[in-house]
Design a protein around this motif. Structure first.
Motif, PDB file in Angstrom:
ATOM      1  N   LYS A   1      -1.585  16.006   1.286  1.00  0.00           N
ATOM      2  CA  LYS A   1      -2.485  14.845   1.079  1.00  0.00           C
ATOM      3  C   LYS A   1      -1.750  13.539   1.314  1.00  0.00           C
ATOM      4  O   LYS A   1      -2.227  12.657   2.043  1.00  0.00           O
ATOM      5  N   TYR A   2      -0.577  13.391   0.715  1.00  0.00           N
ATOM      6  CA  TYR A   2       0.125  12.110   0.814  1.00  0.00           C
ATOM      7  C   TYR A   2       0.795  11.930   2.176  1.00  0.00           C
ATOM      8  O   TYR A   2       0.986  10.799   2.628  1.00  0.00           O
ATOM      9  N   ALA A   3       1.121  13.029   2.857  1.00  0.00           N
ATOM     10  CA  ALA A   3       1.643  12.890   4.219  1.00  0.00           C
ATOM     11  C   ALA A   3       0.567  12.315   5.135  1.00  0.00           C
ATOM     12  O   ALA A   3       0.826  11.428   5.958  1.00  0.00           O
ATOM     13  N   GLU A   4      -0.658  12.801   4.945  1.00  0.00           N
ATOM     14  CA  GLU A   4      -1.773  12.281   5.753  1.00  0.00           C
ATOM     15  C   GLU A   4      -2.039  10.812   5.438  1.00  0.00           C
ATOM     16  O   GLU A   4      -2.266  10.003   6.345  1.00  0.00           O
ATOM     17  N   LEU A   5      -2.009  10.458   4.136  1.00  0.00           N
ATOM     18  CA  LEU A   5      -2.256   9.068   3.755  1.00  0.00           C
ATOM     19  C   LEU A   5      -1.165   8.138   4.290  1.00  0.00           C
ATOM     20  O   LEU A   5      -1.465   7.016   4.736  1.00  0.00           O
ATOM     21  N   LEU A   6       0.095   8.571   4.253  1.00  0.00           N
ATOM     22  CA  LEU A   6       1.182   7.723   4.736  1.00  0.00           C
ATOM     23  C   LEU A   6       1.119   7.547   6.243  1.00  0.00           C
ATOM     24  O   LEU A   6       1.401   6.451   6.772  1.00  0.00           O
ATOM     25  N   VAL A   7       0.753   8.611   6.973  1.00  0.00           N
ATOM     26  CA  VAL A   7       0.644   8.491   8.438  1.00  0.00           C
ATOM     27  C   VAL A   7      -0.488   7.542   8.811  1.00  0.00           C
ATOM     28  O   VAL A   7      -0.381   6.738   9.749  1.00  0.00           O
ATOM     29  N   ASP A   8      -1.568   7.599   8.056  1.00  0.00           N
ATOM     30  CA  ASP A   8      -2.745   6.772   8.373  1.00  0.00           C
ATOM     31  C   ASP A   8      -2.711   5.422   7.662  1.00  0.00           C
ATOM     32  O   ASP A   8      -3.708   4.693   7.678  1.00  0.00           O
ATOM     33  N   ALA A   9      -1.599   5.070   7.011  1.00  0.00           N
ATOM     34  CA  ALA A   9      -1.549   3.843   6.203  1.00  0.00           C
ATOM     35  C   ALA A   9      -1.768   2.607   7.048  1.00  0.00           C
ATOM     36  O   ALA A   9      -2.545   1.719   6.705  1.00  0.00           O
ATOM     37  N   GLU A  10      -1.080   2.497   8.180  1.00  0.00           N
ATOM     38  CA  GLU A  10      -1.209   1.296   9.011  1.00  0.00           C
ATOM     39  C   GLU A  10      -2.617   1.146   9.543  1.00  0.00           C
ATOM     40  O   GLU A  10      -3.190   0.043   9.542  1.00  0.00           O
ATOM     41  N   ALA A  11      -3.191   2.284   9.996  1.00  0.00           N
ATOM     42  CA  ALA A  11      -4.572   2.218  10.496  1.00  0.00           C
ATOM     43  C   ALA A  11      -5.526   1.821   9.379  1.00  0.00           C
ATOM     44  O   ALA A  11      -6.490   1.072   9.609  1.00  0.00           O
ATOM     45  N   HIS A  12      -5.265   2.311   8.183  1.00  0.00           N
ATOM     46  CA  HIS A  12      -6.124   1.970   7.055  1.00  0.00           C
ATOM     47  C   HIS A  12      -6.081   0.468   6.767  1.00  0.00           C
ATOM     48  O   HIS A  12      -7.130  -0.156   6.564  1.00  0.00           O
ATOM     49  N   ILE A  13      -4.889  -0.124   6.758  1.00  0.00           N
ATOM     50  CA  ILE A  13      -4.764  -1.555   6.493  1.00  0.00           C
ATOM     51  C   ILE A  13      -5.426  -2.363   7.601  1.00  0.00           C
ATOM     52  O   ILE A  13      -6.116  -3.365   7.353  1.00  0.00           O
TER      53      ILE A  13
ATOM     54  N   TYR B   1       0.830  -1.200   0.000  1.00  0.00           N
ATOM     55  CA  TYR B   1       0.000   0.000   0.000  1.00  0.00           C
ATOM     56  C   TYR B   1       0.871   1.259   0.000  1.00  0.00           C
ATOM     57  O   TYR B   1       0.628   2.200  -0.766  1.00  0.00           O
ATOM     58  N   ILE B   2       1.910   1.272   0.845  1.00  0.00           N
ATOM     59  CA  ILE B   2       2.806   2.436   0.918  1.00  0.00           C
ATOM     60  C   ILE B   2       3.556   2.609  -0.407  1.00  0.00           C
ATOM     61  O   ILE B   2       3.744   3.725  -0.890  1.00  0.00           O
ATOM     62  N   SER B   3       4.011   1.507  -0.985  1.00  0.00           N
ATOM     63  CA  SER B   3       4.702   1.585  -2.271  1.00  0.00           C
ATOM     64  C   SER B   3       3.797   2.165  -3.347  1.00  0.00           C
ATOM     65  O   SER B   3       4.227   3.000  -4.156  1.00  0.00           O
ATOM     66  N   GLY B   4       2.527   1.773  -3.332  1.00  0.00           N
ATOM     67  CA  GLY B   4       1.582   2.332  -4.288  1.00  0.00           C
ATOM     68  C   GLY B   4       1.355   3.814  -4.074  1.00  0.00           C
ATOM     69  O   GLY B   4       1.236   4.584  -5.030  1.00  0.00           O
ATOM     70  N   LEU B   5       1.288   4.248  -2.795  1.00  0.00           N
ATOM     71  CA  LEU B   5       1.132   5.678  -2.503  1.00  0.00           C
ATOM     72  C   LEU B   5       2.310   6.488  -3.024  1.00  0.00           C
ATOM     73  O   LEU B   5       2.146   7.573  -3.595  1.00  0.00           O
ATOM     74  N   ARG B   6       3.496   5.980  -2.825  1.00  0.00           N
ATOM     75  CA  ARG B   6       4.681   6.724  -3.271  1.00  0.00           C
ATOM     76  C   ARG B   6       4.731   6.804  -4.800  1.00  0.00           C
ATOM     77  O   ARG B   6       5.140   7.826  -5.359  1.00  0.00           O
ATOM     78  N   ASP B   7       4.322   5.735  -5.482  1.00  0.00           N
ATOM     79  CA  ASP B   7       4.262   5.804  -6.941  1.00  0.00           C
ATOM     80  C   ASP B   7       3.229   6.825  -7.401  1.00  0.00           C
ATOM     81  O   ASP B   7       3.476   7.593  -8.355  1.00  0.00           O
ATOM     82  N   SER B   8       2.090   6.849  -6.761  1.00  0.00           N
ATOM     83  CA  SER B   8       1.061   7.833  -7.101  1.00  0.00           C
ATOM     84  C   SER B   8       1.554   9.253  -6.827  1.00  0.00           C
ATOM     85  O   SER B   8       1.298  10.190  -7.597  1.00  0.00           O
ATOM     86  N   TYR B   9       2.283   9.425  -5.715  1.00  0.00           N
ATOM     87  CA  TYR B   9       2.838  10.739  -5.366  1.00  0.00           C
ATOM     88  C   TYR B   9       3.796  11.231  -6.451  1.00  0.00           C
ATOM     89  O   TYR B   9       3.716  12.373  -6.916  1.00  0.00           O
TER      90      TYR B   9
END
Length: 779
Positions: free
Chosen positions: A180-192, A86-94
């Protein structure tokens, strides 16, 4: 069998029936294949009993796997892997969004620098948010300042990096993306965690609400999870008493499907045990899963399977029938291909003019294309296909079968005609023919081949030396290569000189120098060609000489014939004119008539000789061979010509021969042959000389030999004397046509005998020979 009945089997109506049968059977085969796939898409119909089929086992194994996954499939390791993805996908999107913003302006090659700095800003924002979250929860993050950190913006990091400034709107876009992506990365574990919890809860809820199957998860002898109703008693016993499980035993003893879950994460099993019973187990090696199909769903599934299996079996039987019918029609078409009741040979069609391999490749491409269309229709088809879809499938199948039959029949016709009309045969067969014709074993061609092979090997050795020995190896290789090239150059120049010499010789010979000698030294092959050209030149020279001689002879022939015909004809005209003037009462009339009679007879004899010479040389004469005594026949000829021989003043001496000499000859033709020889002796023998007639039997031949001394010098060869209108008296003062010896030779050839003359000074000899026959044989 009657020929009519044999040919009737090639009648067109039988072929039409076979064509219709093949196309219809092909369509039915395709439809049967579709039905088989629709009946059994996974290939699980393996038994007539549902409980023994692979379909039942597959369904139960799939359900058991779903139970295992619902309760033990969402482990921490799986979550960590999913989090990383999930994090790898976020960084690619970023990176993609940043690239879209930066791509709208000219960066002069600084794109990577901007991206690195912005990613650093993103990491700083993530750290800010994590620190703020920890402060809110009263936690302290090691190495962080407990005060409020300064906000990190895109403008700040770009300015600190010394990169060209961007406009305000672009900077706001970049800051927004970083937020946007800082918020998504911080909340990544909670999201999973949330996603996994939702999936696990949904999976377990679905299993509990599904009444078609029952399950029980057991650890340390106690049931942890189950959807068996509580009033059913022991869940394991209830599952084992289900109708399907009573018929199916997983280990041959215990009922139902059983899965050992000991390989699962022990901590997950321990947690599940604590959640179920509120206490930790003393020992835990894993869990066991028991599953079973409800009685109602099992009965329904069994009935549906029985119906499908009967249809499946019926379709297989029909498929075999369609295949047999197709094979029968196909075999008949192949057998009768090219045959017709009206013709005995194999008929040829336009398809037979196509190269077999090229046509096969084209057919394969078309069949693949039609197969793709069929597969596309097949994938979209269901059990209740529409009429339009059936029409499309039938069209694909019919066209495919038609092309296959046409090409197969063409192959059959070629086999019957024993043809191999392929492009490969045309190319490689031609190469093989050229190879055989080239004479690769000959010295010249073999040397060329060895030069080529040697050059390739030398290049390989050069490369090998270069790799193994460095500069020294390259130098040695260059030396070898130079020697090889020098040898090749010498060889090529030698061959070129030989070709040039042959070309010059051909030109000189073409210009008329038939005695020109071509320079040799180009090798065996070229020397043989040069010698062959010289021999051809010699043949041309001989042919030209012969032609010139023939033209001269034709001129002389015309001159001689004109002279021999003109002389008596002039005398006839002269004496006729005298008779007209003096009248028949003139005292000179009797003498004039005598001359006219003599000259007219002379003209008649000349005409007869010309006619006989023409017939003899053309072979258009009837020959009747019979057994003759050559000695006795010679005596008869001499007796009949006695008046002429006595008046000649010559003495004819016939050798005495006690025994007969028997031959097969035509008496009429032989009489003319001997008569011409005697006449020739009378005309040209020396006055008051002797003419000797001898008999000889030697080497299986019986011969008559006539010898005389010529009155005139014989200054010509034997062959010239045998020519037509050739006379020993070149001044042509004597009577004669010059055809006697030529006619005699032609007559002897017609009787399969031999006729030759020999000249020794003024001695003229004629030899007449036949194959000798046994003297004791009865006539």
């Amino acid at each position: 069998m009657d020929t009519k009945s044999i040919k009737s089997k090639y009648d067109m109506k039988f072929k039409v029936i076979a064509w219709i049968l093949c196309i219809a059977a092909g369509c039915l085969i395709s439809f049967s294949a579709i039905r088989l796939v629709k009946y059994d898409p996974a290939g699980t119909m393996t038994s007539s009993k549902y409980i023994e089929s692979a379909e039942y086992l597959s369904m139960m194994q799939s359900y058991t796997a779903s139970v295992e996954h619902a309760f033990y499939g969402y482990s921490d390791s799986a979550k960590q892997q999913e989090l990383q993805n999930y994090i790898s996908g976020l960084r690619d999107s970023y990176s993609g969004e940043i690239g879209m913003v930066l791509g709208s302006t000219e960066l002069e090659g600084d794109y990577d620098a901007y991206l690195n700095e912005l990613q650093g800003a993103l990491s700083a924002k993530v750290s800010e948010r994590e620190a703020a979250s920890a402060a809110a929860q009263g936690e302290t993050v090691a190495g962080t300042d407990q005060g409020q950190p300064d906000p990190v913006s895109a403008e700040t990091v770009i300015a600190d990096a010394g990169l060209p400034a961007l406009d305000e709107y672009m900077l706001k876009q970049l800051d927004s993306i970083n937020e946007k992506y800082a918020e998504l990365l911080v909340d990544a574990e909670a999201h999973i965690d949330e996603q996994y919890e939702l999936l696990e809860r949904q999976a377990q809820e679905n299993l509990k609400n599904n009444r078609n199957y029952y399950y029980a998860v057991v650890a340390d002898g106690r049931t942890i999870y189950t959807n068996v109703p509580q009033n059913s008693g022991d869940p394991i016993a209830a599952i084992q008493e289900l109708e399907g499980n009573r018929e199916y035993r997983w280990n041959g003893v215990e009922n139902g499907l059983y899965k050992e879950a000991g390989a699962l994460n022990a901590e997950i099993t321990r947690t599940a045990y604590e959640e179920a019973y509120g206490s930790e187990p003393e020992s835990l090696t894993g869990a066991s899963i028991y599953t079973g199909m409800s009685d109602s769903f099992y009965e329904k599934s069994r009935q549906e399977y029985d119906i499908s299996y009967r249809g499946y079996l019926t379709t297989i039987i029909l498929l075999v029938v369609w295949i047999v019918l197709f094979a029968g029609g196909f075999a008949w078409l192949i057998y009768t291909a090219g045959r017709s009741p009206k013709e005995d040979g194999v008929r040829v069609t336009f398809l037979d003019a196509i190269w077999l391999d090229i046509g096969g490749i084209i057919l394969l491409v078309i069949e693949i294309f039609l197969g793709a269309l069929f597969a596309s229709e097949f994938r979209s088809a269901d059990m209740a296909v529409s009429a339009l879809r059936i029409l499309r499938l039938s069209a694909c199948t019919a066209v495919s079968v038609t092309l296959l039959l046409l090409w197969s029949m063409s192959v059959s016709r070629r086999v019957k005609r024993r043809e191999n009309y392929t492009l490969c045969e045309a190319v490689f067969g031609g190469f093989r023919t050229v190879w055989k014709r080239s004479g690769a074993k000959a010295k010249g061609v073999g040397a060329v081949l060895w030069y080529l092979v040697g050059g390739i090997l030398l290049c390989l050795i050069t490369v090998l030396f270069g790799f193994l020995m460095g500069g020294t190896g390259v130098f040695i290789g260059i030396v070898f290569l130079a020697i090889y090239l020098a040898a090749v150059l010498k060889y090529v120049l030698q061959k070129a000189a030989a070709v040039r010499g042959i070309a010059e010789g051909v030109q000189r010979i073409k210009d008329g120098e038939f005695g020109y000698q071509i320079t040799k030294g180009g090798g065996q092959e070229f020397d043989e060609i040069a010698a062959g050209i010289e021999h051809i030149a010699e043949g041309f020279d001989t042919a030209v000489t012969r032609e010139v001689k023939s033209e001269r002879m034709k001129t002389e022939l015309i001159t001689n014939v004109s002279h021999d015909i003109k002389t008596p004809l002039t005398s006839i005209l002269t004496y006729v004119d005298l008779l007209k003037k003096e009248g028949l009462d003139s005292p000179n009339a009797p003498r004039y008539l005598e001359v006219l009679d003599m000259k007219s007879r002379r003209l008649k004899y000349l005409t007869d000789d010309l006619f006989e010479a023409a017939k003899a040389s053309s072979g258009d004469m009837s020959v009747s061979l019979s057994r003759l005594d050559l000695v006795e026949f010679m005596e008869q000829v001499m007796g009949e010509m006695s008046d002429k021989t006595e008046a000649s003043g010559l003495s004819f001496v016939v050798a005495g021969q006690k025994t007969g000499m028997y031959v097969y000859a035509d008496g009429k033709l032989l009489f003319r042959v001997i008569g011409n020889v005697i006449d020739n002796a009378i005309k040209y023998a020396a006055a008051h000389s002797r003419v000797y007639i001898d008999f000889e039997e030697k080497d299986g031949e019986a011969c008559i030999i006539v010898k005389n001394v010529s009155r005139e010098p014989l200054n010509m060869s034997e062959e010239e004397l045998m020519e037509r209108f050739k006379r020993g008296d070149e001044s042509r003062h004597t009577e004669g046509s010059g055809l006697g010896l030529s006619i005699a030779r032609n007559f002897m050839e017609l009787m399969k005998g031999k006729f030759r003359i020999e000249i020794d000074g003024d001695l003229f000899k004629v030899i007449i020979c036949f194959p000798a026959e046994n003297a004791q044989e009865e006539e």
